[in-house]
Design a protein around this motif. Structure first.
Motif, short mmCIF file in Angstrom:
data_model
loop_
_atom_site.label_atom_id
_atom_site.label_comp_id
_atom_site.label_asym_id
_atom_site.label_seq_id
_atom_site.Cartn_x
_atom_site.Cartn_y
_atom_site.Cartn_z
N UNK A 1 36.66 -0.90 82.84
CA UNK A 1 35.66 -0.87 82.97
C UNK A 1 35.16 -2.98 82.57
N UNK A 2 36.24 -3.72 82.09
CA UNK A 2 36.47 -4.44 81.86
C UNK A 2 36.49 -4.96 83.16
N UNK B 1 33.18 -5.12 84.48
CA UNK B 1 32.86 -6.57 84.25
C UNK B 1 32.66 -7.90 84.38
N UNK C 1 24.35 -9.40 80.27
CA UNK C 1 24.98 -8.11 78.94
C UNK C 1 24.62 -6.99 79.50
N UNK C 2 25.28 -5.85 79.21
CA UNK C 2 25.03 -4.57 79.88
C UNK C 2 25.07 -3.50 78.61
N UNK C 3 24.13 -2.76 79.90
CA UNK C 3 23.93 -1.40 78.56
C UNK C 3 24.24 -0.07 79.44
N UNK C 4 24.54 1.13 77.81
CA UNK C 4 24.82 1.86 79.10
C UNK C 4 23.67 2.64 80.11
N UNK D 1 26.27 1.89 83.91
CA UNK D 1 25.69 0.21 83.34
C UNK D 1 24.72 -0.86 84.23
N UNK E 1 22.03 -0.59 72.82
CA UNK E 1 23.30 -0.30 73.05
C UNK E 1 23.68 1.16 72.95
N UNK F 1 29.93 -1.60 74.96
CA UNK F 1 30.05 -1.99 76.09
C UNK F 1 30.13 -4.11 76.12
N UNK F 2 30.03 -4.61 75.22
CA UNK F 2 29.28 -6.00 75.33
C UNK F 2 30.92 -6.57 74.29
N UNK G 1 33.85 -5.54 75.02
CA UNK G 1 35.03 -5.33 75.84
C UNK G 1 35.48 -6.17 76.72
N UNK G 2 36.40 -6.24 76.92
CA UNK G 2 36.99 -8.14 77.16
C UNK G 2 36.92 -7.73 78.84
#
Lengths: 509, 573
Positions: A396-397, A400, A416-419, A429, B30, B359-360, B362-363
């Motif tokens: 998942x990283x 992103x 930024x990411x939202x589920x 995301x 979130x 989620x935010x 996470x690297x």
């Protein structure tokens, strides 16, 4: 053509006489002369002189002209009549003989009505109402002084300053005087002063170059404030310009383009292969265009189809499945594809059939179709941008990170990411970026990791992850070009002028 | 995304703390929810019906929250609280009451053809308040609209158990044989009469089609022959519930048993918290707890984090997935409660772990995947040609791939049958009847919309049309076309011909009969007689050019002569 626009204000150049007379006058005076004075000494209308000033100015630094405005009093038409013939009241007084005049006769005089009441209030005359034979008017004084006429004559002679403001305003109220503003020029010699007019050339010609005569000629200055002539050219459509840029970005990132030239897709590839259950609302008549002809697809990879059926209806590959009665009839239904992910599914299936798995990065930008309610931002067809990476051990990283690189190329760095929920990705995301203008986070795309229930039936190796994201082409384009209604961008109702005028597309600036 | 409307203060009270709107919005983000709107009943009524009607309405603050489509457990206040209460390690334990198995719902075979499945349960000794009661009704409505797919898959009926007596029978009968007093009515009707009666009901008329044409209608009776409901249309008035009801009988009838069980589980798990014995349930509820065992390494490697098994178990427990590390420390056992029907694979648990981690947080990493990019050859050619067509003075149009039958047939003086068009079965308007078979109508409509622009107008488009083709799996294929039009006071055949010559030059095809290109007079009803030619390249026909027929020009509401070029570019790959 447009550079010689000043010509509109020019006098006829043949009429150089007035220009030279003007220049001779300027030559004679020290320190300058007002254009109104020029007009009166040449005996021409002031506007003629103004035209001449502009003409001479266009010749270069011959004269300098500084605009001024001055106010002065002028007689109105009625005022002029009074200056010549006397005020109405004076004319009434004069018209009355020793023996008086009947009122009705007096009223018939041109100045009768106005003059009568003024003369009455001045106590110059009186009215004998009881006179036999009707009311009669008689003089009350021997002689009178016509002050109004005198004042107007003063103004006429240019001595308006001798009158008091109050007096002038009173005459203005009686519509005998008016105050006018005159724009005139204060003319002085320029650095290039001469009393002789030399004719100026408009353009350089081949003959002048050949003969060298350009060296002696004077050239009319250009008006650099004018617009140039639009080049005779074709234009690319703005949405397609943005498409080209997105293609470029994917190519720079090493992504290979998928063949998306198949608008007609089976429900199998569009939904079932993506583990989207057959009762899912997206498969409803209200959301998807189904075909009546050709209504169904035939020819599916049979083994794979069986595996898809099983994972939906019974589960497997570590999944509970959806546990419903999966029907081939639903999968066969032909539709206009609702997303290009149908092509991604075909490509990933194809990849899984290779003897040995090789990592891939795929992209596409092409049309998709939704049977949706239309509004200012939604059409029944739009372009979907999609990126897919398949490799062992993607996280998942990593998704992103790739999204960060991709959006950086679009000039978007704050993400930024939202589920979110999506039937074929887990995790899913939504991608948000900070919009400085709106001062809030706005959604710019969707992303996720394809579910094992989608990948494993295809035959992809267990450890392979596939990350993907998508966005529409229209939305960033509308933001880029400041378009609020999608119909102004896409389709036949587009204004071609908008297409002609659209700038180059640099997404990162 | 379904939207749930909850009273803000009740929500905060249940969560045990208050938030500012911004804080709550952030919390939603979130969790993948969205605080869609902050409003009140008063606001809503005044917006919809005017200020006057709103004056009496409540101005209690309402939060409208968008919930992901697969999270049926978040469709009511009770569920939202359990979902958002991330620190409550005290997770509810849903158990079946073993002593009360007397209750049963007998299924008869007659229902098989119309609505084969039914499940039921009881909420015993429940205490409703007006708020809880509203939430109970609201949840049923949300479930009906979402997972139940507007009652087609599942329909829910709730009854006051103290007015009826089991065992209950679920059967199907001919419409004229069913008679009962429906909810909130004063008299009895037959089912046939009811279907007519509800034809004009703004709410119920949408569900009639589900059983309307069936010979037998589903119906549920109690042991005394009282009609509980006629699913999926209406309940009986006899057993209707109110805020004072103590014991609620819930039945779900369905065409999809899995979904019926999920729906029933969802209702009882949510509302059993208001019962004297919370989370204890009676009836045919599944209440299936399931355990997944997975490794910390699985979660770490999929998410891209590096957490211990203990900390992952904690993260999951915070997400209402009770988790424990196995005794050997290698694996994590995750208990999936009946409320989480969305968890069907380990990857769903992995997502919850990632959400709990944030989620935010996470690297962001760069994958090392090495690949060489390739363009799709057809798109590469398209891009190159587009640029050169614009250079040649033509402007690019972008028109719709869908259009009316008239556009591709009548208006071009062609027979629809000859077009090889694919047809759409469910267009909402005539604009979406077919996929285009030629780019020409789109360009002519673009001209029509721009008649006020200075002449000449020169347009082109390179894009796909769709044609029937039996040789493909779906029975249709795209074909990439280049189309251009010249619109002016003179037809300008020579202009459009010149463009063809230029395109051929760009494609390195020389004029000539055999290995080059040539044009040859052709008959085509779209074009003016004697002013149309077919284009051949390497001996194969690739398209046409010519002056359009005046009737075609008229049918697109144009007034000037127009010439057109229309070719297939796929042969030049």
């Amino acid at each position: 053509m447009r550079y010689t626009k000043l010509e509109v204000g020019f006098l006829n150049m043949a009429d150089t006489g007035i220009l030279e007379s003007l220049l001779r006058l300027v030559d004679k005076v020290d320190g300058g002369i007002d254009s109104q004075v020029v007009a009166s000494s040449l005996g021409v209308d002031h506007q003629v002189v103004v035209g001449a000033v502009k003409s001479v100015q266009a010749l270069g630094e011959v004269i300098e002209a500084e605009q001024r405005s001055s106010k002065h009093w002028e007689l109105t038409g009625e005022g002029q009549e009074i200056a010549e013939q006397g005020s109405h009241e004076a004319r009434v007084f004069k018209a009355i003989p020793e023996e008086g005049l009947s009122q009705s006769q007096l009223m018939k005089l041109p100045s009768g009505k106005v003059g009568f009441s003024k003369a009455m209030s001045n106590k110059w005359i009186h009215l004998d109402k009881g006179h036999e034979g009707g009311p009669r008017v008689f003089r009350m004084v021997e002689s009178i002084e016509d002050v109004v006429r005198k004042k107007l004559q003063q103004v006429q002679m240019g001595h308006s300053s001798q009158l008091e403001e109050k007096e002038k305003n009173e005459l203005k109220k009686r519509k005998l005087l008016t105050e006018v503003t005159v724009k005139s020029y204060w003319i002085t010699k320029g650095s290039n002063f001469s009393t002789i007019i030399t004719k100026q050339e408009t353009e350089l010609t081949p003959e002048m170059i050949a003969s060298g005569s350009w060296k002696e000629k004077k050239f009319k200055p250009y008006n650099f404030d004018a617009m140039g002539v639009a080049p005779d050219s074709g234009h690319l459509h703005p949405l397609m310009k943005v498409r080209t840029q997105f293609r470029q970005i994917f190519l720079e990132m090493g992504f290979t383009e998928m063949p998306t030239n198949n608008f007609i897709e089976s429900s199998f590839w569009n939904f079932d292969s993506l583990f989207q259950p057959q009762q899912h609302p997206a498969r409803d008549q209200h959301d998807t265009f189904f075909l009546s002809d050709p209504a169904v697809a035939h020819d599916f990879p049979q083994d794979y189809l069986e595996r898809v059926k099983k994972v939906h209806s019974e589960g497997g590959y570590g999944s509970q499945g959806y546990k419903y009665d999966w029907k081939i009839e639903e999968a066969q239904k032909n539709i206009l594809r609702t997303h290009t992910t149908a092509v991604s599914a075909r490509m990933l299936y194809k990849l899984a059939q290779q003897e040995e798995f090789t990592p891939v990065k795929y992209f596409s930008i092409d049309r998709v179709f939704r049977n949706e309610t239309l509004d200012a931002t939604h059409l029944a067809e739009f372009h979907q941008i999609e990126g897919v990476v398949a490799d062992y051990g993607l996280t998942l990283g990593d998704l992103m990170g790739v999204l960060h690189q991709f959006f950086t190329k679009l000039g978007i760095t704050k993400l930024r990411f939202k589920p979110a929920y999506n039937p074929y990705t887990e995790p899913s995301m939504e991608v948000f970026s900070y919009h400085k203008g709106l001062n809030k986070w706005v959604e710019v795309g969707n992303s996720g990791v394809f579910r094992p229930e989608m990948l494993l039936p295809m035959g992809l190796p267990e450890g392979v992850s596939v990350i993907a994201w998508g966005l529409s082409l229209e939305r960033p384009t509308m933001i880029k070009y400041g378009i609020n209604n999608i119909r102004e961008l896409v389709g036949h109702k587009v204004n071609l002028q908008m297409v002609y005028d659209s700038p180059v597309c640099r997404l990162d600036s | 995304m379904p939207t749930v409307s909850v009273k803000r203060d009740l929500l905060f009270q249940a969560l045990g703390r208050t938030f500012t709107d911004e804080e709550f919005d952030e919390l939603c983000f979130e969790f993948g929810l969205e605080l869609d709107e902050i409003t009140s009943e008063k606001d809503i009524i005044s917006r919809e019906q005017g200020d006057q009607k709103a004056s009496e309405a409540s101005d209690v603050v309402l939060y409208k929250i968008d919930v992901p489509a697969n999270r049926y457990d978040l469709l009511c206040l009770e569920g939202l609280v359990r979902g958002l209460q991330q620190l409550s390690i005290l997770l509810p334990e849903y158990i079946r009451d073993p002593d009360q198995n007397w209750l049963s719902l007998l299924l008869s075979v007659q229902t098989a053809s119309v609505r084969p499945h039914a499940v039921a349960a009881v909420l015993r000794n429940i205490t409703f308040t007006p708020e809880r009661y509203d939430s109970f009704i609201e949840l049923q409505e949300k479930l009906h609209q979402n997972i139940c797919r507007r009652r087609t898959l599942v329909a829910i009926g709730t009854h006051d158990l103290d007015t009826i007596s089991g065992p209950f029978t679920y059967t199907a009968k001919a419409p004229d044989d069913i008679r009962f007093k429906p909810l909130n009515q004063n008299q009895e009707y037959s089912a046939t009469q009811l279907m007519g009666f509800y034809k004009t009901d703004s709410h119920l008329r949408h569900y009639l089609h589900i059983i309307e044409d069936e010979p037998l209608y589903p119906v549920i009776y109690d042991s005394n022959g009282i009609v509980l409901s006629m699913p999926p249309i209406i309940n009986g008035d006899h057993s209707k519930i109110s805020v004072n009801t103590k014991n609620v009988f819930i039945e779900c009838t369905a065409t999809d048993l899995t979904k019926a069980k999920i729906v029933l589980d969802m209702i009882v798990t949510m509302f059993s918290e208001h019962c004297d014995q919370p989370f204890t349930l009676n009836g045919v509820v599944e209440l299936a707890y399931r355990t997944e065992t997975l490794s910390a390494d699985y979660i770490n490697s999929k998410v891209g984090i590096n957490e211990t098994a203990e900390s992952i178990a904690q993260l999951l427990t915070r997400m209402c997935l009770k988790s424990e590390v196995t005794s050997d420390g290698a694996e994590i056992q995750v208990e999936i409660p009946p409320t989480r029907s969305d968890v069907i694979h380990a990857c769903d648990i992995m997502e919850d772990a990632a959400m709990a981690y944030g989620f935010n947080n996470i690297t962001r990493t760069t994958p090392r995947t090495y690949t060489v990019a390739n363009q799709f050859p057809l798109n590469k050619l398209t891009e190159l040609l587009r640029l050169d067509l614009a250079t040649a003075g033509f402007t690019e149009a972008l028109t719709f791939a869908l259009c009316s039958q008239e556009d591709i047939a009548d208006k071009l003086q062609k027979n629809l049958k000859d077009t090889k068009a694919v047809h759409i079965s469910n267009p909402k308007t005539a604009e979406f009847q077919v996929a285009r078979t030629t780019l020409l109508p789109g360009l002519l409509k673009t001209l029509a919309a721009n008649r006020k622009m200075p002449l000449p107008l020169k347009l082109f488009e390179i894009s796909d049309v769709v044609l029937r083709d039996e040789s493909t799996d779906v029975g249709a294929r795209n074909s990439r076309r280049l189309c251009a039009v010249y619109y002016n006071k003179t037809p300008g055949f020579e202009v459009i011909h010149g463009l063809l010559d230029r395109v051929m030059q760009l494609l390195e095809v020389k004029p000539g009969r055999n290995h080059g290109y040539y044009i040859q007079a052709a008959e085509d009803s779209t074009y003016f007689p004697g002013r149309c030619a077919e284009i051949f390249s390497h001996g194969k026909s690739i398209g046409r050019l010519g002056v359009l027929h005046p009737d075609v020009i008229n049918s697109f509401e144009l007034t000037m002569p127009c010439s057109a070029l229309d070719i297939d570019i796929e042969p030049f790959l």
